[in-house]
Every structure is written in structure tokens, then in C-alpha cells.
Design a protein around this motif. Structure first.
Motif, PDB file in Angstrom:
ATOM      1  N   ASP A 143     -53.425 -59.933   5.083  1.00  0.00           N
ATOM      2  CA  ASP A 143     -53.398 -59.460   6.468  1.00  0.00           C
ATOM      3  C   ASP A 143     -51.954 -59.260   6.928  1.00  0.00           C
ATOM      4  O   ASP A 143     -51.634 -58.302   7.633  1.00  0.00           O
ATOM      5  CB  ASP A 143     -54.092 -60.455   7.397  1.00  0.00           C
ATOM      6  N   PHE A 144     -51.068 -60.191   6.548  1.00  0.00           N
ATOM      7  CA  PHE A 144     -49.645 -60.049   6.870  1.00  0.00           C
ATOM      8  C   PHE A 144     -49.099 -58.735   6.297  1.00  0.00           C
ATOM      9  O   PHE A 144     -48.372 -57.998   6.967  1.00  0.00           O
ATOM     10  CB  PHE A 144     -48.837 -61.208   6.272  1.00  0.00           C
ATOM     11  N   ILE A 145     -49.442 -58.491   5.046  1.00  0.00           N
ATOM     12  CA  ILE A 145     -48.933 -57.302   4.358  1.00  0.00           C
ATOM     13  C   ILE A 145     -49.477 -56.034   5.012  1.00  0.00           C
ATOM     14  O   ILE A 145     -48.748 -55.057   5.221  1.00  0.00           O
ATOM     15  CB  ILE A 145     -49.306 -57.356   2.864  1.00  0.00           C
ATOM     16  N   SER A 146     -50.769 -56.051   5.355  1.00  0.00           N
ATOM     17  CA  SER A 146     -51.376 -54.894   5.993  1.00  0.00           C
ATOM     18  C   SER A 146     -50.732 -54.603   7.348  1.00  0.00           C
ATOM     19  O   SER A 146     -50.400 -53.448   7.662  1.00  0.00           O
ATOM     20  CB  SER A 146     -52.878 -55.127   6.170  1.00  0.00           C
ATOM     21  N   ILE A 147     -50.536 -55.639   8.159  1.00  0.00           N
ATOM     22  CA  ILE A 147     -49.924 -55.467   9.475  1.00  0.00           C
ATOM     23  C   ILE A 147     -48.490 -54.967   9.322  1.00  0.00           C
ATOM     24  O   ILE A 147     -48.035 -54.096  10.079  1.00  0.00           O
ATOM     25  CB  ILE A 147     -49.941 -56.790  10.261  1.00  0.00           C
ATOM     26  N   TYR A 148     -47.766 -55.505   8.331  1.00  0.00           N
ATOM     27  CA  TYR A 148     -46.374 -55.096   8.119  1.00  0.00           C
ATOM     28  C   TYR A 148     -46.281 -53.590   7.846  1.00  0.00           C
ATOM     29  O   TYR A 148     -45.505 -52.876   8.492  1.00  0.00           O
ATOM     30  CB  TYR A 148     -45.780 -55.883   6.952  1.00  0.00           C
ATOM     31  N   PHE A 149     -47.079 -53.101   6.898  1.00  0.00           N
ATOM     32  CA  PHE A 149     -47.020 -51.682   6.561  1.00  0.00           C
ATOM     33  C   PHE A 149     -47.589 -50.813   7.682  1.00  0.00           C
ATOM     34  O   PHE A 149     -47.130 -49.680   7.895  1.00  0.00           O
ATOM     35  CB  PHE A 149     -47.750 -51.411   5.247  1.00  0.00           C
ATOM     36  N   SER A 150     -48.571 -51.331   8.411  1.00  0.00           N
ATOM     37  CA  SER A 150     -49.104 -50.586   9.542  1.00  0.00           C
ATOM     38  C   SER A 150     -48.050 -50.422  10.630  1.00  0.00           C
ATOM     39  O   SER A 150     -47.928 -49.360  11.247  1.00  0.00           O
ATOM     40  CB  SER A 150     -50.335 -51.297  10.120  1.00  0.00           C
ATOM     41  N   GLU A 151     -47.271 -51.494  10.879  1.00  0.00           N
ATOM     42  CA  GLU A 151     -46.200 -51.418  11.875  1.00  0.00           C
ATOM     43  C   GLU A 151     -45.111 -50.445  11.436  1.00  0.00           C
ATOM     44  O   GLU A 151     -44.574 -49.685  12.243  1.00  0.00           O
ATOM     45  CB  GLU A 151     -45.592 -52.816  12.086  1.00  0.00           C
ATOM     46  N   LYS A 152     -44.773 -50.473  10.142  1.00  0.00           N
ATOM     47  CA  LYS A 152     -43.685 -49.628   9.644  1.00  0.00           C
ATOM     48  C   LYS A 152     -44.092 -48.165   9.542  1.00  0.00           C
ATOM     49  O   LYS A 152     -43.312 -47.264   9.863  1.00  0.00           O
ATOM     50  CB  LYS A 152     -43.221 -50.141   8.270  1.00  0.00           C
ATOM     51  N   LYS A 153     -45.315 -47.926   9.066  1.00  0.00           N
ATOM     52  CA  LYS A 153     -45.748 -46.550   8.807  1.00  0.00           C
ATOM     53  C   LYS A 153     -46.612 -45.969   9.923  1.00  0.00           C
ATOM     54  O   LYS A 153     -46.842 -44.758   9.967  1.00  0.00           O
ATOM     55  CB  LYS A 153     -46.534 -46.492   7.486  1.00  0.00           C
ATOM     56  N   GLY A 154     -47.110 -46.837  10.808  1.00  0.00           N
ATOM     57  CA  GLY A 154     -47.944 -46.352  11.900  1.00  0.00           C
ATOM     58  C   GLY A 154     -49.310 -45.860  11.466  1.00  0.00           C
ATOM     59  O   GLY A 154     -49.907 -45.014  12.121  1.00  0.00           O
ATOM     60  N   ILE A 155     -49.814 -46.366  10.347  1.00  0.00           N
ATOM     61  CA  ILE A 155     -51.122 -45.946   9.846  1.00  0.00           C
ATOM     62  C   ILE A 155     -52.002 -47.167   9.620  1.00  0.00           C
ATOM     63  O   ILE A 155     -51.520 -48.293   9.501  1.00  0.00           O
ATOM     64  CB  ILE A 155     -50.999 -45.152   8.522  1.00  0.00           C
ATOM     65  N   ASP A 156     -53.297 -46.933   9.582  1.00  0.00           N
ATOM     66  CA  ASP A 156     -54.263 -47.993   9.305  1.00  0.00           C
ATOM     67  C   ASP A 156     -54.306 -48.223   7.790  1.00  0.00           C
ATOM     68  O   ASP A 156     -54.665 -47.325   7.029  1.00  0.00           O
ATOM     69  CB  ASP A 156     -55.638 -47.566   9.819  1.00  0.00           C
ATOM     70  N   THR A 157     -53.926 -49.423   7.335  1.00  0.00           N
ATOM     71  CA  THR A 157     -53.785 -49.679   5.894  1.00  0.00           C
ATOM     72  C   THR A 157     -54.923 -50.510   5.301  1.00  0.00           C
ATOM     73  O   THR A 157     -54.849 -50.896   4.137  1.00  0.00           O
ATOM     74  CB  THR A 157     -52.460 -50.411   5.607  1.00  0.00           C
ATOM     75  N   TRP A 158     -55.971 -50.782   6.069  1.00  0.00           N
ATOM     76  CA  TRP A 158     -57.012 -51.682   5.569  1.00  0.00           C
ATOM     77  C   TRP A 158     -57.707 -51.126   4.327  1.00  0.00           C
ATOM     78  O   TRP A 158     -58.093 -51.886   3.424  1.00  0.00           O
ATOM     79  CB  TRP A 158     -58.031 -51.977   6.669  1.00  0.00           C
ATOM     80  N   ASN A 159     -57.877 -49.815   4.235  1.00  0.00           N
ATOM     81  CA  ASN A 159     -58.509 -49.238   3.044  1.00  0.00           C
ATOM     82  C   ASN A 159     -57.631 -49.389   1.814  1.00  0.00           C
ATOM     83  O   ASN A 159     -58.130 -49.536   0.691  1.00  0.00           O
ATOM     84  CB  ASN A 159     -58.834 -47.756   3.277  1.00  0.00           C
ATOM     85  N   TYR A 160     -56.306 -49.350   2.000  1.00  0.00           N
ATOM     86  CA  TYR A 160     -55.390 -49.576   0.876  1.00  0.00           C
ATOM     87  C   TYR A 160     -55.483 -51.020   0.394  1.00  0.00           C
ATOM     88  O   TYR A 160     -55.424 -51.295  -0.810  1.00  0.00           O
ATOM     89  CB  TYR A 160     -53.958 -49.236   1.288  1.00  0.00           C
ATOM     90  N   ILE A 161     -55.611 -51.953   1.338  1.00  0.00           N
ATOM     91  CA  ILE A 161     -55.799 -53.357   0.967  1.00  0.00           C
ATOM     92  C   ILE A 161     -57.109 -53.526   0.197  1.00  0.00           C
ATOM     93  O   ILE A 161     -57.185 -54.288  -0.773  1.00  0.00           O
ATOM     94  CB  ILE A 161     -55.805 -54.254   2.223  1.00  0.00           C
ATOM     95  N   PHE A 162     -58.128 -52.786   0.618  1.00  0.00           N
ATOM     96  CA  PHE A 162     -59.417 -52.822  -0.093  1.00  0.00           C
ATOM     97  C   PHE A 162     -59.247 -52.388  -1.541  1.00  0.00           C
ATOM     98  O   PHE A 162     -59.793 -53.020  -2.460  1.00  0.00           O
ATOM     99  CB  PHE A 162     -60.423 -51.928   0.627  1.00  0.00           C
ATOM    100  N   LEU A 163     -58.476 -51.333  -1.788  1.00  0.00           N
ATOM    101  CA  LEU A 163     -58.244 -50.860  -3.151  1.00  0.00           C
ATOM    102  C   LEU A 163     -57.499 -51.912  -3.973  1.00  0.00           C
ATOM    103  O   LEU A 163     -57.779 -52.108  -5.159  1.00  0.00           O
ATOM    104  CB  LEU A 163     -57.453 -49.548  -3.123  1.00  0.00           C
ATOM    105  N   GLY A 164     -56.534 -52.598  -3.337  1.00  0.00           N
ATOM    106  CA  GLY A 164     -55.833 -53.683  -4.026  1.00  0.00           C
ATOM    107  C   GLY A 164     -56.775 -54.814  -4.393  1.00  0.00           C
ATOM    108  O   GLY A 164     -56.659 -55.412  -5.471  1.00  0.00           O
TER     109      GLY A 164
END
Length: 289
Positions: A143-164
Motif C-alpha cells: 500500500d505504501f508503494i502504491s500510494i508513493y507511485f500514485s502521488e508521483k505519477k498521479g495515476i491509480d496504481t492498484w492494478n499494477y500492484i495486482f500484477l505484482g
């Protein structure tokens, strides 16, 4: 003094909500996840994987908290350094409490149907994470990693976390059989969909508003969301009359409230809401503390 009391009450309310989220998370691990022999993905999935490797191959019972807490040190540093101190402190409260509750709670069996476990366990997992996110914290780990990249890139990253997580589940399938791994993917998919449905901070919508009061509507957009708008002058083809079109991109969680506010200004306004996948350029987001 009065402001301090308000802040204390706010923090106590946040702690109460986070306690509920942590309790739901731990209950889900001790009921649905354990009964189905699933791996929930993320650092919780890695922790359960290590626990089961220790139990099956080395006959050693490893406490959940002994593995889960150290795994969260680096993500917690990322959160503290790049996301926000308050966010990280509350997140680690969730990590600590959910870890110890997972060790303390007994195993609880609700159903033995693995498909039902995968679906409803995934839903419950998504709810527990969303409760923490909506309260201004996270469940730790990825969740930390997802929020970090979401803040930096401005995109929803939950699907990328799902792939990981699928990669983690593939390893679990190699070690313990692919039935549990495939059901775990269903579990993780359901969890991800619930999070995306409930937590909309990084999701955006484009508004096209045809109104006779463009200045008043724009001021409301600016005051309510801190977002700008572009005024486009057009012509209504049927009546051949001038039309004022406001173009603005706002957070998805702001849309319903904003539409009500626009209707209060111009009840005849025509509003088209378009799902926006990505925005390049400046886009205001409420800062994470």
C-alpha cells in the motif's frame, strides 16, 4: 486551545476507524484466508508464504508479526520520507495492530467453499484496506508503494500492484499447488476492485458543462475543488444560439458533490462526465499529511 481539542478529537476518531480496519483485516486472515489456504498478495501474502514454508518444510511455527513487521520497515521509510509523517505513523499503527491481532485471534471457519472464500474474503480484504485509506492511512506493505507511485505519477496504481501480486502467487503455486494460487488470484482481483470502487483519490473525471452562468459555475469549481476550468464559446446547432462550455478535470470523488453545487447555480446546466485515464500537466491534489 480549542483548535488543539479539535485536532485531538479528529485523531481519536481516526484511530477508532483504523482499529476497525485492522480488526477486519486480521479477522479475514484468520477466517477466510486460513480456511481456504489462500495467499492474499502483498507483504501479507509473503508473510503467509514464509510461515507455510517454515511449517511444511522445516516444522517451525513462525509468528505472523515476526515476519510482517520487519518487511514493512523499508516501505514505512518510503512513506515517512515521501508521503507524509502523519500518514506513515497511522499506517504503522494499522500494521502493528493487525499483526498482533492476527497472532492472537483464533481460527474461525465460516465456509469451506473455496470459491466463496476467494470472493468474499477478497471483498472483505478490499474493505479493510479501503477503511484505512479513507481514514488517511494504509494497511502497510505494498500500500505504501502504491500510494508513493500514485502521488508521483498521479495515476491509480492498484492494478499494477495486482500484477505484482500475481508473481508472488505464482511462486506460491509452484511450492504448494496451483489450486490455492489460482483461487488467491480471484481473492486479490476482488480485493483490488473493491479498493478502486471505494477509494477514488487518484481517479479523475472530465466535466463538460454547458451553462448560461459560466463565471458563477467556474467560481464554484475553483472554490470547491481548487481546480481550474477552460471556457469554450460555442453555438447550439438547433436554436443557433450562443453556448458557454466549461471544460474541467476533477477528482472522481468530487464529482457528485460538485454536480449538486452546479445545479444549485444553474438548474438547466447540461453536464457530461467522462472517465479520464491519465492527465499530463499540473493537477491539484489535496496533500497527504
Amino acid at each position: 486551545m480549542e483548535q488543539r481539542m479539535i485536532d485531538v478529537k479528529k485523531d481519536l476518531k481516526t484511530l477508532a476507524i483504523l482499529t476497525l480496519g485492522a480488526a477486519i483485516y486480521a479477522f479475514n486472515l484468520r477466517s477466510f484466508v486460513n480456511t481456504g489456504g489462500l495467499f492474499p498478495g502483498g507483504f501479507a501474502g509473503i508473510t503467509l508464504l514464509i510461515q507455510r514454508i517454515g511449517s511444511q518444510f522445516f516444522h517451525v511455527a513462525i509468528p505472523y508479526s515476526l515476519v510482517y513487521l520487519p518487511l514493512n520497515i523499508v516501505p514505512a521509510y518510503i512513506g515517512f520520507r515521501f508521503i507524509g509523517k502523519r500518514f506513515t505513523i497511522f499506517s504503522f499503527y494499522v500494521v502493528f495492530l493487525s499483526s498482533f491481532l492476527t497472532d492472537l485471534l483464533p481460527d474461525i471457519t465460516i465456509t469451506y467453499d473455496t470459491l466463496l472464500i476467494s470472493i468474499f474474503g477478497g471483498i472483505l480484504n478490499g474493505v479493510s484496506i479501503s477503511v484505512s485509506l479513507l481514514a488517511g492511512a494504509s494497511g502497510g506493505g505494498t500500500d505504501f508503494i502504491s500510494i508513493y507511485f500514485s502521488e508521483k505519477k498521479g495515476i491509480d496504481t492498484w492494478n499494477y500492484i495486482f500484477l505484482g501480486n500475481v508473481c508472488i502467487l505464482t511462486l506460491a503455486g509452484i511450492l504448494f499447488g496451483f489450486d490455492a494460487a489460482l483461487y488467491s488470484i480471484i481473492f486479490q482481483f476482488c480485493s483490488t476492485q473493491v479498493i478502486q470502487m471505494l477509494y477514488k483519490r487518484y481517479q479523475k473525471d472530465t466535466l463538460l458543462i454547458i451553462t448560461s452562468k459560466p463565471r458563477e459555475v467556474y467560481e464554484q469549481i475553483r472554490i470547491s475543488t481548487h481546480h481550474d476550468a477552460t471556457l469554450i464559446e460555442g453555438e447550439g446547432c438547433y436554436e443557433e444560439a450562443p453556448r458557454h462550455i466549461l471544460y474541467s478535470v476533477v477528482g472522481r470523488g468530487e464529482v457528485d458533490r460538485l454536480m449538486q453545487e452546479i445545479r444549485a447555480i444553474d438548474e438547466k446546466a447540461f453536464i457530461n462526465v467522462i472517465q479520464t485515464e491519465q492527465v499530463n500537466g499540473r493537477f491539484y491534489r489535496q496533500p497527504t499529511k
